[in-house]
Motif scaffolding. Structure first.
Motif: not given
Length: 104
Positions: A85, A19-21, A16-17, A23-24, A88-89, A91-92
């Protein structure tokens, strides 16, 4: 909680991390300085993507003012990128059941 379950959760969190990075890096923020005379676009990964300068602020006799405007625009864009950032983090980590401040 057993070790196998903890390892599975850690692997899922890592995925997930990543994927989030990713997307950022695709999300952008735009900041302006000097009443819109300098516009800086950056992404959520903290990379400056572009700088636009209105030709009316380009004065060979006053380079320092232009430098200040560019620096201000870049700083604002980086701040906004970091805020994106962090959002978004957060939320994760919220989805992982971690208390606030225990995430990234």
């Amino acid at each position: 909680m057993n070790l196998k379950k903890m390892m599975q959760q850690a692997a899922k969190m890592q995925e997930q991390l990543a994927q989030t990075q990713s997307e950022l890096a695709d999300k952008t923020v735009t900041a302006t300085a000097g009443g819109g005379k300098v516009t800086v676009t950056a992404n959520g990964a903290g990379e400056v993507l572009s700088i636009k300068i209105d030709k009316t602020v380009v004065d060979p006799e006053d380079v320092e003012s232009l430098e200040d405007l560019i620096l201000s625009g870049v700083q604002k864009a980086i701040e906004e990128g970091k805020a994106l950032q962090q959002s978004e983090m957060s939320k994760l980590t919220a989805g992982m059941g971690l208390p606030p401040g225990m995430g990234f």
